[in-house]
Design a protein around this motif. Structure first.
Motif, PDB file in Angstrom:
ATOM      1  N   TRP A 171       0.843  -1.197   0.000  1.00  0.00           N
ATOM      2  CA  TRP A 171       0.000   0.000   0.000  1.00  0.00           C
ATOM      3  C   TRP A 171       0.879   1.249   0.000  1.00  0.00           C
ATOM      4  O   TRP A 171       1.427   1.645   1.025  1.00  0.00           O
ATOM      5  CB  TRP A 171      -0.914  -0.030   1.218  1.00  0.00           C
ATOM      6  N   SER A 173       0.251   4.334  -0.254  1.00  0.00           N
ATOM      7  CA  SER A 173      -0.217   5.529   0.437  1.00  0.00           C
ATOM      8  C   SER A 173       0.178   5.560   1.904  1.00  0.00           C
ATOM      9  O   SER A 173      -0.032   6.572   2.592  1.00  0.00           O
ATOM     10  CB  SER A 173      -1.740   5.652   0.307  1.00  0.00           C
ATOM     11  N   GLU A 174       0.756   4.465   2.397  1.00  0.00           N
ATOM     12  CA  GLU A 174       1.252   4.404   3.771  1.00  0.00           C
ATOM     13  C   GLU A 174       2.763   4.174   3.737  1.00  0.00           C
ATOM     14  O   GLU A 174       3.274   3.491   2.843  1.00  0.00           O
ATOM     15  CB  GLU A 174       0.589   3.275   4.551  1.00  0.00           C
ATOM     16  N   PRO A 175       3.496   4.730   4.694  1.00  0.00           N
ATOM     17  CA  PRO A 175       4.957   4.581   4.670  1.00  0.00           C
ATOM     18  C   PRO A 175       5.390   3.151   4.942  1.00  0.00           C
ATOM     19  O   PRO A 175       4.709   2.403   5.656  1.00  0.00           O
ATOM     20  CB  PRO A 175       5.419   5.520   5.797  1.00  0.00           C
ATOM     21  N   LYS A 178       4.643   0.402   8.103  1.00  0.00           N
ATOM     22  CA  LYS A 178       3.291   0.363   8.651  1.00  0.00           C
ATOM     23  C   LYS A 178       2.560  -0.892   8.167  1.00  0.00           C
ATOM     24  O   LYS A 178       2.739  -1.336   7.040  1.00  0.00           O
ATOM     25  CB  LYS A 178       2.492   1.594   8.216  1.00  0.00           C
ATOM     26  N   LEU A 180      -1.576  -2.399   8.303  1.00  0.00           N
ATOM     27  CA  LEU A 180      -2.942  -2.034   8.668  1.00  0.00           C
ATOM     28  C   LEU A 180      -3.896  -3.177   8.346  1.00  0.00           C
ATOM     29  O   LEU A 180      -3.786  -3.817   7.302  1.00  0.00           O
ATOM     30  CB  LEU A 180      -3.408  -0.789   7.911  1.00  0.00           C
ATOM     31  N   GLN A 327       3.598   0.279  15.074  1.00  0.00           N
ATOM     32  CA  GLN A 327       3.543   0.357  13.613  1.00  0.00           C
ATOM     33  C   GLN A 327       2.306  -0.315  13.019  1.00  0.00           C
ATOM     34  O   GLN A 327       2.129  -0.320  11.805  1.00  0.00           O
ATOM     35  CB  GLN A 327       4.788  -0.296  13.000  1.00  0.00           C
ATOM     36  N   GLU A 329      -1.774  -0.416  12.690  1.00  0.00           N
ATOM     37  CA  GLU A 329      -2.916   0.476  12.839  1.00  0.00           C
ATOM     38  C   GLU A 329      -4.186  -0.170  12.306  1.00  0.00           C
ATOM     39  O   GLU A 329      -4.131  -1.049  11.438  1.00  0.00           O
ATOM     40  CB  GLU A 329      -2.671   1.799  12.099  1.00  0.00           C
ATOM     41  N   MET A 331      -7.142  -0.302   9.983  1.00  0.00           N
ATOM     42  CA  MET A 331      -7.393   0.182   8.631  1.00  0.00           C
ATOM     43  C   MET A 331      -8.781   0.796   8.543  1.00  0.00           C
ATOM     44  O   MET A 331      -9.774   0.174   8.927  1.00  0.00           O
ATOM     45  CB  MET A 331      -7.287  -0.983   7.634  1.00  0.00           C
ATOM     46  N   THR A 334     -11.949   1.477   2.869  1.00  0.00           N
ATOM     47  CA  THR A 334     -11.713   2.217   1.640  1.00  0.00           C
ATOM     48  C   THR A 334     -12.770   1.836   0.619  1.00  0.00           C
ATOM     49  O   THR A 334     -13.235   0.691   0.580  1.00  0.00           O
ATOM     50  CB  THR A 334     -10.309   1.912   1.075  1.00  0.00           C
ATOM     51  N   GLY A 355       2.415  -1.045   4.324  1.00  0.00           N
ATOM     52  CA  GLY A 355       2.941   0.209   3.791  1.00  0.00           C
ATOM     53  C   GLY A 355       4.123  -0.008   2.868  1.00  0.00           C
ATOM     54  O   GLY A 355       5.019  -0.793   3.172  1.00  0.00           O
ATOM     55  N   ASN A 358       7.693   5.470   0.073  1.00  0.00           N
ATOM     56  CA  ASN A 358       8.938   6.080   0.535  1.00  0.00           C
ATOM     57  C   ASN A 358       9.408   7.071  -0.525  1.00  0.00           C
ATOM     58  O   ASN A 358      10.055   6.679  -1.500  1.00  0.00           O
ATOM     59  CB  ASN A 358      10.012   5.023   0.792  1.00  0.00           C
TER      60      ASN A 358
END
Length: 402
Positions: A171, A173-175, A178, A180, A327, A329, A331, A334, A355, A358
């Motif tokens: 994903w 859109s997440e660093p 991470k 989720l 780290q 989370e 979700m 979506t 995630g 970068n």
């Protein structure tokens, strides 16, 4: 039995990291579109055979691949899924592994999903003596194009003997770092519609002699927004989007036809039914009010991805073990869609997001963007999370006290 493998999984996967990156970059250079995959599934099958799995099936549901690894001791059977199709997008990145196929690229990370699961398969196969249960590796074609490969693979028995299934999506859109997931609805029902409005064309200077298809279409676009704003509680989720609007050929000619297409996204089955019914009522009513006729094609797409409670909790625990509690989370749902939902309609399971963004490594663009890329470190994390999830599931459901 799995205690040693759990303790050493991170290091064992690190030893495969270079190979996973090499596989991913090869796939990135030679992407294949949905339902046209030939070399990719052949490569996957060859690698799985080299792992000496107990069974390797090809052409599952058309172009999918299924590998079965039996552990040393009896226990549950866990399926892990990756997809491998690409998108009709021109790769605009300037990297050594840029797509060599004009107009086709891996713009959603499926190359990374496949390389990740292949690396995990190699590790688990080498240490099958520590498995109390079995692992089914599912490599799926055609996730990007409805009706999708998952439904075909399910119909062809890919889940035979499977007790639970897990999948991961890199994903961007997440660093990177991470992870989720969450129980319950995670991704939406995805439906599409096509409207063809028929009016009466004519000279722009004599509008009274016409039925302007553009005006009719414009009213429909506006009216459709009332489905979300006036037919559904603001505490629920629904999206109605008109994505294309095509009409007219000349500035002084009133268009006699208008074609529109769009998508409807929901989570709850009752909202899916409501949105479809109201869309048809609004379109037909608006066209009739303005003197036009309209044809409606409404296509049901992927159902919602709904994680089961126990399996989502197991995936969460595995992610914490892999990257640390800070780290991991919850979700947020979506409105995107995924045909992983078809597997979850058959067996319990969970979908996980890892995630992969970068900016320092060029992984700063959204999915389906022509410059899309991932931080390849995310593959190592995803492999560990999926591996730990499978081991944890065997422990929880098979009585392994390790």
């Amino acid at each position: 039995m799995s205690e040693w493998l759990s303790a050493n999984l991170k290091q064992l996967l690190r030893e495969e990291e270079a190979q996973m990156i090499a596989w991913r970059r090869h796939l990135h250079q030679y992407p294949e579109l949905s339902f046209r995959e030939e070399k990719t599934p052949a490569m996957i099958a060859d690698i799985l055979r080299s792992c000496e799995l107990d069974e390797v099936r090809t052409q599952v549901g058309g172009r999918g691949v299924r590998g079965l690894l039996r552990g040393a001791a009896p226990g549950p059977t866990v399926a892990l899924r990756a997809d491998f199709d690409a998108l009709p997008i021109q790769d605009q990145k300037e990297v050594p592994y840029k797509s060599r196929i004009p107009g086709v690229m891996h713009a959603c990370g499926h190359d990374g999903h496949t390389a990740t699961l292949l690396g995990l398969a190699r590790v688990l196969a080498r240490h099958r003596q520590h498995l109390k249960g079995n692992v089914v590796f599912i490599f799926q074609h055609a996730e990007e194009e409805n009706p999708g490969g998952a439904q075909q693979m399910v119909a062809d028995g890919v889940l035979e003997g499977v007790d639970a299934i897990f999948g991961a999506h890199l994903w961007a859109s997440e660093p990177v770092g991470k992870v989720l997931t969450a129980p319950g609805p995670l991704m939406a029902n995805v439906d599409d519609f096509l409207l063809e409005i028929k009016g009466k064309g004519g000279h722009a200077a004599m509008p009274e002699q016409t039925v302007d298809a553009i005006v009719v279409g414009s009213h429909i676009v506006t009216a459709l927004q009332t489905i979300a704003s006036r037919n559904v509680s603001p505490l629920e989720h629904v999206v109605v989007t008109v994505g294309t609007f095509q009409a007219g050929d000349n500035a002084n000619v009133i268009a006699d036809t208008c074609t529109m297409s769009g998508t409807v996204r929901t989570f709850l089955p009752q909202l899916r039914e409501l949105a479809e019914r109201r869309l048809k009522e609004i379109v037909n009513g608006t066209a009739a009010m303005l003197g036009a006729t309209v044809s409606i094609r409404y296509d049901r797409g992927y159902p919602a991805v709904i994680n089961s409670e126990r399996e989502a909790a197991i995936a969460w625990e595995a992610a914490v073990a892999a990257v640390g509690a800070e780290q991991v989370e919850r979700m947020k749902p979506t409105m995107g869609g995924e045909d992983f939902s078809y597997y979850l309609q058959q067996v319990p399971g969970a979908f996980i997001f890892v995630g992969a963004g970068n900016p320092e490594k060029g992984a700063a663009y959204p999915h389906h963007h022509p410059r899309f890329d991932i931080d390849e470190q995310a593959m190592l994390i995803s492999a560990e999370v999926l591996g730990r999830t499978a081991l944890r599931y065997m422990q929880v459901t098979g009585g392994d006290g390790a």
